[in-house]
Scaffold this motif. Structure first.
Motif, PDB file in Angstrom:
ATOM      1  N   ILE A 130       0.547  11.163  10.414  1.00 61.54           N
ATOM      2  CA  ILE A 130      -0.255   9.935  10.417  1.00 61.54           C
ATOM      3  C   ILE A 130       0.558   8.775  10.961  1.00 61.54           C
ATOM      4  CG2 ILE A 130      -1.396   8.225   8.956  1.00 61.54           C
ATOM      5  CD1 ILE A 130      -2.283  10.447   7.123  1.00 61.54           C
ATOM      6  N   VAL A 131       1.802   8.661  10.512  1.00 63.07           N
ATOM      7  CA  VAL A 131       2.683   7.584  10.975  1.00 63.07           C
ATOM      8  C   VAL A 131       2.893   7.676  12.483  1.00 63.07           C
ATOM      9  CG1 VAL A 131       5.004   6.623  10.851  1.00 63.07           C
ATOM     10  CG2 VAL A 131       3.853   7.360   8.755  1.00 63.07           C
ATOM     11  N   SER A 132       3.080   8.900  12.988  1.00 69.16           N
ATOM     12  CA  SER A 132       3.279   9.111  14.419  1.00 69.16           C
ATOM     13  C   SER A 132       2.037   8.698  15.213  1.00 69.16           C
ATOM     14  CB  SER A 132       3.613  10.580  14.696  1.00 69.16           C
ATOM     15  OG  SER A 132       3.750  10.813  16.082  1.00 69.16           O
ATOM     16  N   ASP A 133       0.864   9.083  14.716  1.00 66.22           N
ATOM     17  CA  ASP A 133      -0.377   8.730  15.404  1.00 66.22           C
ATOM     18  C   ASP A 133      -0.612   7.216  15.403  1.00 66.22           C
ATOM     19  OD1 ASP A 133      -0.878  11.361  15.957  1.00 66.22           O
ATOM     20  OD2 ASP A 133      -2.290  11.669  14.312  1.00 66.22           O
TER      21      ASP A 133
ATOM     22  N   VAL B  55       1.029   9.537   2.603  1.00 59.65           N
ATOM     23  CA  VAL B  55       1.182   9.217   4.025  1.00 59.65           C
ATOM     24  C   VAL B  55       2.101  10.247   4.679  1.00 59.65           C
ATOM     25  CG1 VAL B  55       1.908   7.497   5.709  1.00 59.65           C
ATOM     26  CG2 VAL B  55       0.883   6.760   3.538  1.00 59.65           C
ATOM     27  N   SER B  56       1.563  11.035   5.583  1.00 59.65           N
ATOM     28  CA  SER B  56       2.352  12.077   6.241  1.00 59.65           C
ATOM     29  C   SER B  56       3.026  11.538   7.494  1.00 59.65           C
ATOM     30  CB  SER B  56       1.448  13.258   6.616  1.00 59.65           C
ATOM     31  OG  SER B  56       0.529  12.888   7.624  1.00 59.65           O
TER      32      SER B  56
ATOM     33  N   PRO C 152      -7.134   7.119  13.022  1.00 57.71           N
ATOM     34  CA  PRO C 152      -6.292   8.291  12.720  1.00 57.71           C
ATOM     35  C   PRO C 152      -6.211   8.591  11.232  1.00 57.71           C
ATOM     36  CG  PRO C 152      -5.194   6.857  14.292  1.00 57.71           C
ATOM     37  CD  PRO C 152      -6.377   6.105  13.780  1.00 57.71           C
ATOM     38  N   ILE C 153      -6.194   7.545  10.412  1.00 54.95           N
ATOM     39  CA  ILE C 153      -6.144   7.753   8.958  1.00 54.95           C
ATOM     40  C   ILE C 153      -7.405   8.450   8.489  1.00 54.95           C
ATOM     41  CG2 ILE C 153      -5.991   6.601   6.724  1.00 54.95           C
ATOM     42  CD1 ILE C 153      -4.501   4.334   8.115  1.00 54.95           C
ATOM     43  N   ILE C 154      -8.559   7.959   8.960  1.00 57.46           N
ATOM     44  CA  ILE C 154      -9.835   8.582   8.595  1.00 57.46           C
ATOM     45  C   ILE C 154      -9.883  10.032   9.079  1.00 57.46           C
ATOM     46  CG2 ILE C 154     -12.340   8.495   8.965  1.00 57.46           C
ATOM     47  CD1 ILE C 154     -12.060   5.452   9.236  1.00 57.46           C
TER      48      ILE C 154
ATOM     49  N   LEU D 134       0.830  -1.204   0.000  1.00 54.43           N
ATOM     50  CA  LEU D 134       0.000   0.000   0.000  1.00 54.43           C
ATOM     51  C   LEU D 134       0.866   1.256   0.000  1.00 54.43           C
ATOM     52  CD1 LEU D 134      -2.815  -1.016   2.523  1.00 54.43           C
ATOM     53  CD2 LEU D 134      -3.070  -0.626   0.067  1.00 54.43           C
ATOM     54  N   ALA D 135       1.945   1.231   0.777  1.00 56.65           N
ATOM     55  CA  ALA D 135       2.850   2.373   0.833  1.00 56.65           C
ATOM     56  C   ALA D 135       3.539   2.591  -0.510  1.00 56.65           C
ATOM     57  CB  ALA D 135       3.893   2.167   1.926  1.00 56.65           C
ATOM     58  N   ALA D 136       3.834   1.497  -1.207  1.00 56.07           N
ATOM     59  CA  ALA D 136       4.488   1.606  -2.517  1.00 56.07           C
ATOM     60  C   ALA D 136       3.585   2.320  -3.513  1.00 56.07           C
ATOM     61  CB  ALA D 136       4.857   0.223  -3.035  1.00 56.07           C
ATOM     62  N   PHE D 137       2.276   2.093  -3.394  1.00 56.28           N
ATOM     63  CA  PHE D 137       1.326   2.713  -4.325  1.00 56.28           C
ATOM     64  C   PHE D 137       0.828   4.072  -3.854  1.00 56.28           C
ATOM     65  CE2 PHE D 137       0.867  -1.777  -5.578  1.00 56.28           C
ATOM     66  CZ  PHE D 137       0.988  -1.652  -6.955  1.00 56.28           C
ATOM     67  N   PHE D 138       0.643   4.222  -2.537  1.00 58.79           N
ATOM     68  CA  PHE D 138       0.042   5.455  -2.012  1.00 58.79           C
ATOM     69  C   PHE D 138       0.940   6.170  -1.018  1.00 58.79           C
ATOM     70  CE2 PHE D 138      -3.416   2.361  -2.763  1.00 58.79           C
ATOM     71  CZ  PHE D 138      -4.077   3.021  -3.800  1.00 58.79           C
TER      72      PHE D 138
END
Length: 241
Positions: free
Chosen positions: A194-197, A190-191, A231-233, A182-186
């Motif tokens: 978001i990763v921290s949360d 991803v900020s 958190p993503i939503i 998913l990270a490879a495509f999007f």
């Protein structure tokens, strides 16, 4: 190669589990019990430190807590969604199916070992951040470090829980591999926020796993897993407003 970090991590989990099984035969019941308690306490502190490292900040010379409302809403809404989906029950059913497939029906700790160890090595901050880095920049250095830690963790848990802990390699392959793809495509969307949360909410779940291991099952952690998508939503909706 995208996903190499997850493959290395999966191999380390299997290796640690097999080594732990070799130790299990030589451990007395009292030794297994104390190791279980030690693992639980260590997991509690790993989860607590991971959550607090992200939530506690120094502002104007004072220590302040941030992200408490997001944590509350994530756990509450995630718990409601998880209960509705019955994730914990599905994980137990999966564990039972694997247990039958490997003909370990007499192993009373198989499902507990499979579920608890899977949650510990999948939900942590390193799993999320490392998989994202692997997908975005093919940097698997964090997953390499995690592989070493997981080898030791699974070794210890396999020496107490038995073969169920070894099969935690299956969800780690699927979970981290999915995040990497998913990270490879999007990945560009991803900020760092978001990763921290995701990291501190995941650490809060690890704390709950530690409590379950040390004191008996107190939390249905599997049903709290949807807390990781809240958190993503939130950030997506916040960006649209």
């Amino acid at each position: 190669m995208i996903g190499l970090g997850t493959l290395i991590n999966t191999a380390a989990v299997i290796a640690g589990g097999l080594l732990g099984l070799c130790l299990k035969n030589g451990l007395k019941k009292q030794m297994q019990d104390i190791l279980m308690q030690a693992c639980g306490i260590a997991t509690i502190f790993i989860g607590a430190s991971g959550a607090l490292s992200k939530m506690l900040v120094i502002k104007d010379g004072r220590l302040e807590a941030t992200g408490t409302m997001l944590l509350i809403f994530s756990l509450v809404l995630g718990g409601i969604l998880g209960e509705w989906l019955g994730i914990e029950q599905k994980m137990d059913i999966l564990g039972e199916k694997i247990k039958k497939a490997v003909k370990a029906q007499n192993d009373n700790l198989f499902v507990e070992g499979f579920v608890n160890v899977s949650l510990i090595i999948c939900v942590g901050a390193m799993a999320i951040v490392g998989a994202i880095q692997d997908g975005i920049s093919k940097d698997y250095s964090m997953l390499m470090a995690k592989a070493i830690l997981d080898l030791v963790i699974v070794l210890i848990f396999a020496s107490t829980y038995g073969i169920g802990a070894v099969f935690s390699a299956v969800p780690i392959l699927v979970y981290q591999g999915s995040i990497t793809l998913l990270a490879a495509f999007f990945g560009s969307f991803v900020s760092d926020v978001i990763v921290s949360d995701l990291s501190y909410i995941g650490s809060a779940l690890i704390f709950c796993v530690g409590v379950n291991i040390a004191f008996g099952k107190k939390f249905r952690v599997g049903n709290l897993l949807p807390a990781l998508i809240i958190p993503i939503i939130y950030h997506v909706l916040h960006g649209l407003l």
